[in-house]
Every structure is written in structure tokens, then in C-alpha cells.
Enzyme design. Structure first.
Site, short mmCIF file in Angstrom:
data_model
loop_
_atom_site.label_atom_id
_atom_site.label_comp_id
_atom_site.label_asym_id
_atom_site.label_seq_id
_atom_site.Cartn_x
_atom_site.Cartn_y
_atom_site.Cartn_z
N SER A 110 0.79 -1.26 -0.09
CA SER A 110 -0.37 -0.21 0.01
C SER A 110 0.81 1.38 -0.25
O SER A 110 1.54 1.47 -0.81
CB SER A 110 -0.69 -0.19 0.76
OG SER A 110 -1.96 1.24 1.26
N LYS A 135 -0.02 -3.96 -3.60
CA LYS A 135 -1.48 -3.57 -2.99
C LYS A 135 -2.28 -2.60 -4.02
O LYS A 135 -0.94 -1.13 -3.22
CB LYS A 135 -1.99 -3.71 -1.94
CG LYS A 135 -3.44 -3.31 -1.32
CD LYS A 135 -4.12 -2.57 0.14
CE LYS A 135 -5.63 -2.77 0.52
NZ LYS A 135 -5.56 -1.63 -0.50
N GLN A 139 -9.86 1.65 -1.15
CA GLN A 139 -10.88 0.75 -0.89
C GLN A 139 -11.53 2.18 0.78
O GLN A 139 -10.98 2.44 1.46
CB GLN A 139 -10.39 -0.07 0.35
CG GLN A 139 -10.15 -1.34 -0.58
CD GLN A 139 -10.29 -2.82 -0.44
OE1 GLN A 139 -8.94 -3.21 0.70
NE2 GLN A 139 -9.54 -3.41 -0.81
#
Length: 194
Positions: A110, A135, A139
Site C-alpha cells: 500500500s 496492493k 478501499q
């Protein structure tokens, strides 16, 4: 030690991007700058360790990347409709001229991938270690009745090059795998310092 001929390497580890990241980071950078301003030692470079950093806030990744990059795009956000928004360097960093290496592994995800990827793509430093988690999605968490919840993917993150890393991760410039047979040795850190 105070040594005029010593070449020193700074080791800086960021475990996650969270609520305290900005304050803790400013304190660490201030300590680094004051340490080397008051000594005659030569600063050879900086090893920035993002291994096993699961990520966190997008704003945190832009803040940290801005410490090392002088200008330009850090990350792009693309919605399902194809609309892109650029997130650029948002402040004057204090570590923009120090040679650097970033340590990454499969636990880097991330926001840590955003920082490492931006540093690599922009030619600011080399990545050492293993391919990151991959990633590249944004979200939103939504709570449901009776304590349930759901995460809905609303957009994706792209490196400054436009590459979407979801599922593929960020590859190191120099691959050095962790050696399970030598748990007391950190071969990745040794190579980065080298």
C-alpha cells in the site's frame, strides 16, 4: 564517534503509516539533520527500511515521499471511470540530496509501495530486497448492521510512470532474498549499506 574521516550511513525504518507518522517523522529527520550538522563525519547515504510496512494513509505516503523528492508526481489515483488525480510533492523535504537506498520485501504494501515506487520511478534511489505485496487499490470501509462491515474498492493507485502495481508489486533494482538459514544476518540491510 566523532571522526573526520568516517563515512556514515543513516538507517531509518518506518513500520507503518498512521496517525502519529507526521510528528514522529519530523522528530527523526530533525535528529538526523542536527547530528550531521554538529559532526565532521561524512554522510555516505541513507538506508530507508520499508520492509514489512503494511501501509496506511495516502496522505502519509505523499508526506514521506516529499521528504526525498524535490518536486513532481508521487502517485496518481484513478477512478473506475478513468478520471486521474495527481498527488504531487507537497512540501520542501530535508533529505532530498542524500544518496539513498530503500529496503522492500513482500510485506511492504500500500502506502509503503507508493513511496518506494515513487523513489524508484523518479530515479531518486535504488530499491533492494524482494518484490512488494502489490496492493494498488483504494478501499472505503462501510459498516453494516449487526457489527458487519465491507470494504469497497473505489479507485486504484498508479506509480508516477502510470504502472498499476496491484497483484504484481514493485520490483527491487537489486534482488536480495531473506535467508531463513541465517536468521541473525540481515543480508538485505548489508547489501543496502554497501
Amino acid at each position: 564517534e566523532n571522526c573526520e574521516d568516517c563515512e556514515q550511513v543513516i538507517y531509518l525504518k518506518l513500520s507503518r503509516f498512521g496517525d502519529q507518522t507526521t510528528d514522529e517523522w519530523r522528530k527523526a529527520v530533525s535528529e538526523i539533520n542536527s547530528k550531521f550538522e554538529t559532526r565532521n563525519s561524512k554522510l555516505k547515504g541513507l538506508v530507508f527500511d520499508l520492509r514489512n510496512n503494511p501501509g496506511g494513509y495516502l496522505s502519509g505516503s505523499v508526506f514521506i515521499a516529499s521528504e526525498f523528492l524535490k518536486d513532481g508526481i508521487v502517485v496518481m489515483q484513478e477512478t473506475a471511470g478513468g478520471t486521474r488525480q495527481n498527488y504531487t510533492v507537497d512540501r520542501g523535504g530535508k533529505l532530498t540530496d542524500i544518496p539513498m537506498v530503500v529496503l522492500i520485501n513482500k510485506g511492504s504494501a500500500s502506502a509503503s509501495e507508493i513511496v518506494a515506487g515513487a523513489i524508484q520511478v523518479r530515479g531518486r534511489g535504488k530499491l533492494v530486497g524482494e518484490t512488494t505485496f502489490g496492493k494498488g487499490s483504494i478501499q472505503e470501509a462501510q459498516e453494516l448492521p449487526k457489527g458487519a462491515g465491507i470494504h469497497i474498492t473505489t479507485a486504484k493507485w498508479l506509480l508516477p510512470s502510470g504502472k498499476w502495481i496491484n497483484g504484481s508489486g514493485v520490483d527491487p533494482d537489486l534482488k536480495v532474498e531473506y535467508d531463513d538459514s541465517k536468521p541473525d544476518e540481515d543480508l538485505q540491510l548489508e547489501k543496502a549499506a554497501e
